[in-house]
Design a protein around this motif. Sequence first.
Motif, PDB file in Angstrom:
ATOM      1  N   GLU A 156       0.863  -1.195   0.000  1.00  0.00           N
ATOM      2  CA  GLU A 156       0.000   0.000   0.000  1.00  0.00           C
ATOM      3  C   GLU A 156       0.885   1.225   0.000  1.00  0.00           C
ATOM      4  O   GLU A 156       2.093   1.141   0.223  1.00  0.00           O
ATOM      5  CB  GLU A 156      -0.890   0.029   1.253  1.00  0.00           C
ATOM      6  CG  GLU A 156      -0.087   0.162   2.543  1.00  0.00           C
ATOM      7  CD  GLU A 156      -0.846   0.833   3.686  1.00  0.00           C
ATOM      8  OE1 GLU A 156      -1.893   1.460   3.458  1.00  0.00           O
ATOM      9  OE2 GLU A 156      -0.351   0.743   4.826  1.00  0.00           O
ATOM     10  N   ASN A 158       0.891   4.937   2.010  1.00  0.00           N
ATOM     11  CA  ASN A 158       0.258   5.714   3.088  1.00  0.00           C
ATOM     12  C   ASN A 158       0.425   7.196   2.819  1.00  0.00           C
ATOM     13  O   ASN A 158       1.528   7.643   2.493  1.00  0.00           O
ATOM     14  CB  ASN A 158       0.927   5.389   4.421  1.00  0.00           C
ATOM     15  CG  ASN A 158       0.687   3.952   4.820  1.00  0.00           C
ATOM     16  OD1 ASN A 158      -0.423   3.579   5.182  1.00  0.00           O
ATOM     17  ND2 ASN A 158       1.724   3.127   4.723  1.00  0.00           N
ATOM     18  N   LYS A 320      -7.415   2.744   0.017  1.00  0.00           N
ATOM     19  CA  LYS A 320      -7.179   1.467  -0.664  1.00  0.00           C
ATOM     20  C   LYS A 320      -7.937   1.426  -1.994  1.00  0.00           C
ATOM     21  O   LYS A 320      -7.474   0.851  -2.973  1.00  0.00           O
ATOM     22  CB  LYS A 320      -7.641   0.297   0.217  1.00  0.00           C
ATOM     23  CG  LYS A 320      -7.078   0.297   1.641  1.00  0.00           C
ATOM     24  CD  LYS A 320      -5.644  -0.121   1.703  1.00  0.00           C
ATOM     25  CE  LYS A 320      -5.111  -0.314   3.120  1.00  0.00           C
ATOM     26  NZ  LYS A 320      -4.821   0.908   3.875  1.00  0.00           N
ATOM     27  N   GLU A 382      -6.824   2.424   8.019  1.00  0.00           N
ATOM     28  CA  GLU A 382      -5.380   2.529   8.192  1.00  0.00           C
ATOM     29  C   GLU A 382      -4.991   2.071   9.587  1.00  0.00           C
ATOM     30  O   GLU A 382      -5.818   2.050  10.485  1.00  0.00           O
ATOM     31  CB  GLU A 382      -4.939   4.002   8.041  1.00  0.00           C
ATOM     32  CG  GLU A 382      -5.166   4.604   6.679  1.00  0.00           C
ATOM     33  CD  GLU A 382      -4.331   3.946   5.608  1.00  0.00           C
ATOM     34  OE1 GLU A 382      -3.238   3.431   5.914  1.00  0.00           O
ATOM     35  OE2 GLU A 382      -4.785   3.924   4.462  1.00  0.00           O
ATOM     36  N   GLY A 383      -3.721   1.761   9.735  1.00  0.00           N
ATOM     37  CA  GLY A 383      -3.194   1.526  11.079  1.00  0.00           C
ATOM     38  C   GLY A 383      -3.059   0.071  11.459  1.00  0.00           C
ATOM     39  O   GLY A 383      -2.647  -0.253  12.562  1.00  0.00           O
TER      40      GLY A 383
END
Length: 487
Positions: A156, A158, A320, A382-383
């Motif tokens: 991905e 970020n 995403k 996220e995260g």
Amino acid sequence: MAFFMLNSDHSRINIPKLKEKAIYWAMSHGILMRTKGTHASSSCSDHAPFALFPSVTLHSLLEEAYSVQVDFNLLIHKVAHDYNFLCNSLKSVIEVDDFTKNMWEIYEATLKQDDKRKQHVNLGIFRSDYMLHCDKGSSSLVIKDFAKHLQLKQIEINTIASSFAGLATNMVSVHRYSMALAGYYEIENQVPNNNPANGLARGMVEAWNFYGKANSVVLFIVSSCERNIFDQKLVEHAIFEINPKISIIRQSLEDICQNGYLNEENKLIIDGLEIAVVYFRDGYSPDSYKSQQDWETRKMIELSFAIKCPSINYHLAGTKKIQQELSRPGVLEKFIPDGSRVQKLRNTFVEQYSLEMTPEGEEAVRLALENPSNYVLKPQREGGGNNIYGHEIKEYLSKIKNSTERTAYILMERIFPFTQKNILLFEKSTDIVDTVSELGIYGIIVGDEHKIHMNEQVGHLMRTKVQGVDEGGISAGFAAIDSPYLV
Ligand code: ADP
Ligand code: MG
Ligand code: MG
């Protein structure tokens, strides 16, 4: 080298002793996290989870990851300024995912703003994450022929709260030390220099200079009980080293709601200070918004004249769903005109599928149900800790396959990374275990729709987890901070 050391000849190493020494070195060099459950004002801390030895990585693949970063920065920047692309890509998600919908509404409010009251400069602090996909059972590989089986594949990218640049910077010395203790001294080139903390700081200083007001400050938006504070502090200190006149304040969204307002010139004022740059280290998950009030605060910040890192359009460009849309044939070409550069970006992609209520979406559901272990189901979150894997994909998709709920997700081909032995030092250390790593490259971009002022690749982060653990993330408790050991 670590790869051999722990696979075969580690008997001569006193591992308990080495662990103890490495932990003291790490803690003395700021590899720290606030202790779980302590109060927000406490500086009580433990070492952050880290790998005892660096992880073997191909130099050529690190270079490949470095070389595509400025184009990924540019890609996100261009996507973020393309209303039609954002809108067409995200509209099906917005219908079913409230978090993305809230972001979208703020984005639309920025579009209606009077040009003169608007901040046009964006600051992006990105991190593009990869795994080294291995097309052969890696436990059977010998070092001299493993290279031809590895490929750099993107997990991905970020665009908000890309963390661990501070700790990654200080890991270099930890690993040079632990390798020396194990009898490997000539390793400066193997554990390469890395200073993403300085890179992030330079980005923020550049943005502050653009804002151009002597006494303005940089605001870090943080959660009220942030465990990863030392990572953030290392970036704060790196800003100080570049320009000691720039003050940094730290507040939560809740604090800002109490202490902040927009003045008549649309400047963001907090506790009487004018904010030049807003750096979000919170605000990336639904949990960050405890009430509608917090969304109002995000909106106020977004509409202010401060330079946001990220601005809402950058945040949306990092979802995403956007990454899945970018993986379609012909889409990268719309943003990056040079065919050979497009090819280099696309080489890092694996297949991704939309789960919209279309024939394509039906086909994706069929693929996932037929072979769930080859896919990852990802929501717009996220995260770490949010994806669905393996047989759970089957259970979940069977439940929601006839509902528009499924359009909140994308389906991604699963990457099977190279494995190697290591020891991971969490609260409790692991034994010598099989591990897999994720390599992140930090990118900084500063510019507006028409002009780019800074676009750089500024270093890397390696994170390593026990093989078989599906999820990732250091804060989420799955992974340990690491460094590459180049061969
Ligand atoms: P987040 O934004 O929550 O970090 P990621 O896409 O990075 O979401 O997914 C979280 C973790 O899941 C990653 O760190 C990685 O360990 C794992 N993961 C994600 N995508 C894949 C994939 N395609 N193949 C294998 N593992 C993956
Ligand atoms: Mg992420
Ligand atoms: Mg991730």
